[in-house]
Motif scaffolding. Structure first.
Motif, PDB file in Angstrom:
ATOM      1  N   TRP A  69       0.841  -1.198   0.000  1.00  7.37           N
ATOM      2  CA  TRP A  69       0.000   0.000   0.000  1.00  7.37           C
ATOM      3  C   TRP A  69       0.875   1.246   0.000  1.00  7.37           C
ATOM      4  O   TRP A  69       1.904   1.281   0.664  1.00  7.37           O
ATOM      5  CB  TRP A  69      -0.909  -0.009   1.231  1.00  7.37           C
ATOM      6  N   PRO A  70       0.512   2.318  -0.749  1.00  5.67           N
ATOM      7  CA  PRO A  70       1.341   3.524  -0.795  1.00  5.67           C
ATOM      8  C   PRO A  70       1.610   4.076   0.599  1.00  5.67           C
ATOM      9  O   PRO A  70       0.754   4.073   1.467  1.00  5.67           O
ATOM     10  CB  PRO A  70       0.493   4.498  -1.628  1.00  5.67           C
ATOM     11  N   VAL A  71       2.826   4.561   0.784  1.00  8.18           N
ATOM     12  CA  VAL A  71       3.227   5.092   2.086  1.00  8.18           C
ATOM     13  C   VAL A  71       2.601   6.454   2.347  1.00  8.18           C
ATOM     14  O   VAL A  71       2.411   6.862   3.483  1.00  8.18           O
ATOM     15  CB  VAL A  71       4.774   5.195   2.146  1.00  8.18           C
ATOM     16  N   GLN A  72       2.246   7.176   1.293  1.00  3.75           N
ATOM     17  CA  GLN A  72       1.720   8.525   1.474  1.00  3.75           C
ATOM     18  C   GLN A  72       0.450   8.530   2.323  1.00  3.75           C
ATOM     19  O   GLN A  72      -0.259   7.543   2.416  1.00  3.75           O
ATOM     20  CB  GLN A  72       1.394   9.164   0.100  1.00  3.75           C
ATOM     21  N   ARG A  73       0.220   9.690   2.898  1.00  4.83           N
ATOM     22  CA  ARG A  73      -0.975   9.861   3.708  1.00  4.83           C
ATOM     23  C   ARG A  73      -2.218   9.613   2.861  1.00  4.83           C
ATOM     24  O   ARG A  73      -2.303  10.041   1.716  1.00  4.83           O
ATOM     25  CB  ARG A  73      -1.002  11.292   4.256  1.00  4.83           C
ATOM     26  N   LEU A  74      -3.197   8.904   3.410  1.00 11.66           N
ATOM     27  CA  LEU A  74      -4.408   8.551   2.669  1.00 11.66           C
ATOM     28  C   LEU A  74      -5.546   9.472   3.076  1.00 11.66           C
ATOM     29  O   LEU A  74      -5.885   9.566   4.252  1.00 11.66           O
ATOM     30  CB  LEU A  74      -4.780   7.097   2.956  1.00 11.66           C
ATOM     31  N   PHE A  75      -6.120  10.158   2.101  1.00  9.63           N
ATOM     32  CA  PHE A  75      -7.233  11.056   2.344  1.00  9.63           C
ATOM     33  C   PHE A  75      -8.530  10.446   1.824  1.00  9.63           C
ATOM     34  O   PHE A  75      -8.535   9.747   0.819  1.00  9.63           O
ATOM     35  CB  PHE A  75      -7.015  12.409   1.643  1.00  9.63           C
ATOM     36  N   ALA A  76      -9.594  10.741   2.528  1.00 10.64           N
ATOM     37  CA  ALA A  76     -10.936  10.406   2.050  1.00 10.64           C
ATOM     38  C   ALA A  76     -11.742  11.689   1.975  1.00 10.64           C
ATOM     39  O   ALA A  76     -11.571  12.597   2.792  1.00 10.64           O
ATOM     40  CB  ALA A  76     -11.603   9.405   2.983  1.00 10.64           C
ATOM     41  N   VAL A  77     -12.630  11.772   0.988  1.00  5.78           N
ATOM     42  CA  VAL A  77     -13.418  12.989   0.760  1.00  5.78           C
ATOM     43  C   VAL A  77     -14.874  12.675   1.065  1.00  5.78           C
ATOM     44  O   VAL A  77     -15.482  11.805   0.435  1.00  5.78           O
ATOM     45  CB  VAL A  77     -13.243  13.477  -0.698  1.00  5.78           C
ATOM     46  N   ILE A  78     -15.446  13.404   2.037  1.00  5.72           N
ATOM     47  CA  ILE A  78     -16.762  13.113   2.582  1.00  5.72           C
ATOM     48  C   ILE A  78     -17.703  14.294   2.363  1.00  5.72           C
ATOM     49  O   ILE A  78     -17.336  15.446   2.608  1.00  5.72           O
ATOM     50  CB  ILE A  78     -16.665  12.821   4.097  1.00  5.72           C
ATOM     51  N   ALA A  79     -18.931  14.000   1.933  1.00  7.34           N
ATOM     52  CA  ALA A  79     -19.925  15.056   1.743  1.00  7.34           C
ATOM     53  C   ALA A  79     -20.328  15.643   3.091  1.00  7.34           C
ATOM     54  O   ALA A  79     -20.574  14.911   4.045  1.00  7.34           O
ATOM     55  CB  ALA A  79     -21.154  14.513   1.014  1.00  7.34           C
ATOM     56  N   THR A  80     -20.397  16.972   3.179  1.00 12.79           N
ATOM     57  CA  THR A  80     -20.784  17.614   4.436  1.00 12.79           C
ATOM     58  C   THR A  80     -22.263  17.406   4.731  1.00 12.79           C
ATOM     59  O   THR A  80     -22.692  17.480   5.884  1.00 12.79           O
ATOM     60  CB  THR A  80     -20.496  19.124   4.388  1.00 12.79           C
ATOM     61  N   GLN A  81     -23.066  17.133   3.705  1.00  8.35           N
ATOM     62  CA  GLN A  81     -24.516  17.013   3.897  1.00  8.35           C
ATOM     63  C   GLN A  81     -24.912  15.656   4.447  1.00  8.35           C
ATOM     64  O   GLN A  81     -25.679  15.556   5.411  1.00  8.35           O
ATOM     65  CB  GLN A  81     -25.238  17.266   2.574  1.00  8.35           C
ATOM     66  N   ALA A  93      -0.483  16.435  -3.486  1.00  9.11           N
ATOM     67  CA  ALA A  93       0.677  15.553  -3.595  1.00  9.11           C
ATOM     68  C   ALA A  93       0.247  14.090  -3.607  1.00  9.11           C
ATOM     69  O   ALA A  93       0.833  13.271  -4.330  1.00  9.11           O
ATOM     70  CB  ALA A  93       1.643  15.821  -2.444  1.00  9.11           C
ATOM     71  N   GLU A  94      -0.763  13.771  -2.827  1.00 11.86           N
ATOM     72  CA  GLU A  94      -1.222  12.384  -2.779  1.00 11.86           C
ATOM     73  C   GLU A  94      -1.785  11.943  -4.123  1.00 11.86           C
ATOM     74  O   GLU A  94      -1.637  10.779  -4.523  1.00 11.86           O
ATOM     75  CB  GLU A  94      -2.273  12.209  -1.694  1.00 11.86           C
ATOM     76  N   GLN A  95      -2.404  12.877  -4.859  1.00 12.29           N
ATOM     77  CA  GLN A  95      -3.023  12.503  -6.139  1.00 12.29           C
ATOM     78  C   GLN A  95      -1.985  12.162  -7.200  1.00 12.29           C
ATOM     79  O   GLN A  95      -2.317  11.533  -8.218  1.00 12.29           O
ATOM     80  CB  GLN A  95      -3.935  13.637  -6.643  1.00 12.29           C
ATOM     81  N   LEU A  96      -0.727  12.564  -6.969  1.00 13.15           N
ATOM     82  CA  LEU A  96       0.318  12.213  -7.924  1.00 13.15           C
ATOM     83  C   LEU A  96       0.525  10.711  -7.989  1.00 13.15           C
ATOM     84  O   LEU A  96       0.950  10.171  -9.019  1.00 13.15           O
ATOM     85  CB  LEU A  96       1.631  12.922  -7.545  1.00 13.15           C
ATOM     86  N   THR A  97       0.231  10.007  -6.870  1.00 13.68           N
ATOM     87  CA  THR A  97       0.403   8.551  -6.849  1.00 13.68           C
ATOM     88  C   THR A  97      -0.925   7.814  -6.929  1.00 13.68           C
ATOM     89  O   THR A  97      -1.021   6.774  -7.582  1.00 13.68           O
ATOM     90  CB  THR A  97       1.142   8.123  -5.569  1.00 13.68           C
ATOM     91  N   ARG A  98      -1.948   8.351  -6.286  1.00 12.54           N
ATOM     92  CA  ARG A  98      -3.227   7.637  -6.251  1.00 12.54           C
ATOM     93  C   ARG A  98      -4.116   7.989  -7.439  1.00 12.54           C
ATOM     94  O   ARG A  98      -4.914   7.178  -7.888  1.00 12.54           O
ATOM     95  CB  ARG A  98      -3.978   7.950  -4.954  1.00 12.54           C
ATOM     96  N   GLN A  99      -4.032   9.246  -7.927  1.00 14.59           N
ATOM     97  CA  GLN A  99      -4.730   9.699  -9.131  1.00 14.59           C
ATOM     98  C   GLN A  99      -6.240   9.446  -9.058  1.00 14.59           C
ATOM     99  O   GLN A  99      -6.856   9.016 -10.031  1.00 14.59           O
ATOM    100  CB  GLN A  99      -4.136   9.023 -10.379  1.00 14.59           C
ATOM    101  N   ARG A 100      -6.815   9.722  -7.913  1.00 15.57           N
ATOM    102  CA  ARG A 100      -8.264   9.565  -7.765  1.00 15.57           C
ATOM    103  C   ARG A 100      -8.997  10.838  -8.145  1.00 15.57           C
ATOM    104  O   ARG A 100     -10.086  10.797  -8.709  1.00 15.57           O
ATOM    105  CB  ARG A 100      -8.603   9.195  -6.320  1.00 15.57           C
TER     106      ARG A 100
END
Length: 624
Positions: free
Chosen positions: A516-528, A552-559
């Protein structure tokens, strides 16, 4: 004997009839005197409620009813009988039916780590009991959830001063269970101390026994169960003028190590196996107490003025003066304490060890009208619970704070179970509990709770066909490392993985974790509604460190494809962050892409500022 309480058909009707009976009875009795409930939850601290129940039952000022859920009664029926709870008025019903007990005016409940109470009538006044004299008030109110659940807390002894606004803007009203806009500390005392105190004063056999006190073996270090018989044999051999009272934890009575001790020494004339519901009658004869754990404040030394000696033969690296690490040290220190008793027979009892020693229940009953009529007592401390912040803001503050665990996220997840982000905040809060030096049992308790919730969440998502990417991210980043460390600690304690933990280990295999990538993993959540945005073109609001890490994370995960970054600070406009130009928030008026708020400190302010944008509620997201 086991009391079988599995319910079918007529059994449910019988329980419902019993509930109707008590509801009607409470309504009638409420016309004469206050009706009090004692919520019984089988646990290591439930025995603290028994002496309070006995004191209240003897009074003619209140009526008392013990209440337990059908689930707890069925799983712990032998305990109910053995501890004597069935000798009192006892109502067994489903916890979802607690809300029908509207004639109750007061509810006494023990503090707990993981239980969140949402089903009681909202107007019911809730009074919390700390589970020991050594529990700081702040811990009761924060980590144990007192600010979420109790209107009043029965404090055992003087506590450090705290400002009355210490908990303002920290506990949203939607998560609280209060009938009052505050939580108050009552200088109460400790009913078990009162009982112990009176028995010691009248004991004619004081200082004739050594107490060998064992905590819950699940919390003791693994070597303790192998040390029981050698320690008993040593004490019986060396101190022939004294009885030896061996007191295991009640839940461990049938543990193989305890059974072996009982069988080995049963015929010894000075060996006493203490298994009564309360240890008071045995301990009032004690000259000193030997244990393997360090207790900050145990009732035995508080009441008797006698010493407790900690014996840790398997922990020789600990050189603390109060801890014996060899059999020779133990013998020397026990003998020195016994010699001192002959010189100072009165003992050294601390001045005012608890509030109202010997009469705490009487004090409460004499001042009950202050509670029932919502009157301010001049000697009680009141802490305001006003909160003008949203649940999301308060949770973000809690996650950013230093406290390892509190029940805020747990309460939020139970109130809105569909919010996956709340569930993940619960997990994060639980795994932040650190391993204490030489005592990993507390961390194991919290970590195993986290893994239990994670396993249940994974099963639910699989059954519902929901995407698991968000849970996967958390597990690979935080959960799996904790699970692997937890397995090492469990091996030291000779404890195996349960079914849920095995499922997690199989699903999130360490081999996958290594890839699994070492970079920090972000999740994007709807405020509603808390749903996850899994990818696509987005605009970031906020040009700080969080936005830079996200890009920076999107450079590897590209989500996600970050097409723009906006910020309200004009001096940042036209600058670049991670290769993306920063623009004015005016850009959002002509763009319908999802907006990810990349600021934790000002997330609520940004949401408020964007409310005029068309359809913004469905476009706003935040980073977890």
């Amino acid at each position: 004997m086991r009391l079988e309480l599995s319910l079918q058909g007529s059994d449910e009707q019988l329980l419902d009839s019993l509930l109707h009976y008590y509801c009607d009875l409470l309504q009638v009795r409420a016309l004469q005197r206050p009706q009090c409930g004692i919520w019984l939850q089988p646990s290591t601290v439930a025995h603290q409620l028994m002496p309070l129940l006995a004191e209240l039952t003897q009074s003619d000022q209140v009526d008392v009813l013990v209440i337990i859920s059908i689930t707890d009664a069925s799983e712990h029926s032998e305990w109910l009988l053995r501890q004597g709870w069935c000798d009192y008025p006892l109502l067994v019903c489903h916890d979802s039916q607690f809300g029908r007990l509207t004639a109750l005016q007061l509810l006494f409940a023990q503090e707990s780590i993981f239980t969140v109470r949402h089903s009681w009538p909202c107007e019911l006044i809730k009074i919390g009991l700390p589970h020991g004299v050594d529990i700081p008030l702040k811990k009761t109110l924060t980590e144990y959830g007192g600010c979420l659940e109790f209107d009043y807390v029965l404090s055992a002894r003087p506590q450090p001063l705290m400002p009355s606004d210490s908990f303002v803007n920290r506990y949203p009203s939607t998560l609280r269970q209060h009938s009052r806009p505050f939580v108050a500390e009552i200088p109460f005392g400790f009913v078990k101390y009162d009982h112990f105190f009176r028995r010691r004063q009248n004991c004619t056999a004081a200082d004739t026994a050594l107490i060998y006190h064992i905590s819950n073996l699940a919390l003791e270090m693994p070597w303790v169960q192998h040390q029981l018989r050698p320690t008993i044999a040593l004490l019986l051999e060396q101190f022939t003028d004294y009885k030896l009272i061996f007191r295991p934890f009640p839940a461990d009575i049938n543990h193989p190590a305890v059974v072996a001790c009982r069988q080995t020494f049963a015929s010894h004339p000075r060996f006493i196996f203490s298994d009564a519901p309360s240890y008071v009658d045995d301990y009032c004869t004690g000259a000193l107490m030997i244990c393997h754990r360090v207790y900050q404040e145990h009732l035995f030394p508080l009441v008797t003025g006698r010493s407790q000696i900690v014996y840790q033969p398997a922990e020789p690296r600990d050189t603390a003066a109060a801890i014996a690490t060899t059999a020779e040290q133990l013998i020397t220190r026990v003998q020195a304490e016994l010699d001192n008793i002959r010189v100072e027979p009165a003992g050294l009892i601390a001045a005012n060890p608890v509030f109202h020693p010997g009469c705490s229940a009487r004090y409460l009953l004499d001042n009950l009208h202050f509670i029932l009529h919502d009157q301010k007592h001049p000697e009680w401390r009141y802490f305001a619970l006003d909160c003008g912040l949203t649940t999301d803001t308060v949770l973000q503050q809690a996650v950013a704070g230093a406290l390892a665990f509190n029940k805020l996220a747990l309460a939020a997840s139970l109130r809105e179970p569909e919010r996956l982000d709340y569930q993940l905040l619960v997990l994060e809060s639980l795994v932040r509990v650190p391993v204490q030096l030489q005592d990993s049992t507390l961390a194991l308790l919290y970590w195993r709770k986290a893994m239990s919730i994670a396993a249940e969440l994974l099963c639910h998502m699989e059954q519902q066909g929901q995407p698991t990417q968000l849970l996967d991210s958390w597990m690979y980043q935080r959960g799996l490392p904790v699970l692997l460390q937890m397995m090492q600690l469990m091996h030291q304690h000779s404890v195996g993985l349960n079914q849920g933990e095995q499922k997690l280990l199989q699903y999130y295999r360490p081999q996958s974790y290594q890839r699994w990538p070492v970079q920090r993993l972000f999740a994007v959540i709807a405020t509603q509604d808390g749903t996850e945005l899994t990818g696509g073109e987005v605009i970031l609001y906020g040009a700080g460190q969080l936005a830079q890490e996200f890009i920076a994370e999107q450079l590897t995960r590209q989500r996600y494809q970050v097409v723009a970054v906006v910020d309200s600070a004009p001096h940042k406009w036209q600058q670049q962050i991670a290769g993306v130009t920063i623009q004015s928030p005016q850009l959002l008026q002509s763009c319908s892409l999802p907006i990810i708020i990349c600021s934790r400190a000002f997330a609520e302010e940004i949401c408020g500022a964007l409310q005029d944008l068309p359809g913004v509620d469905k476009r706003l997201y935040r980073v977890l």
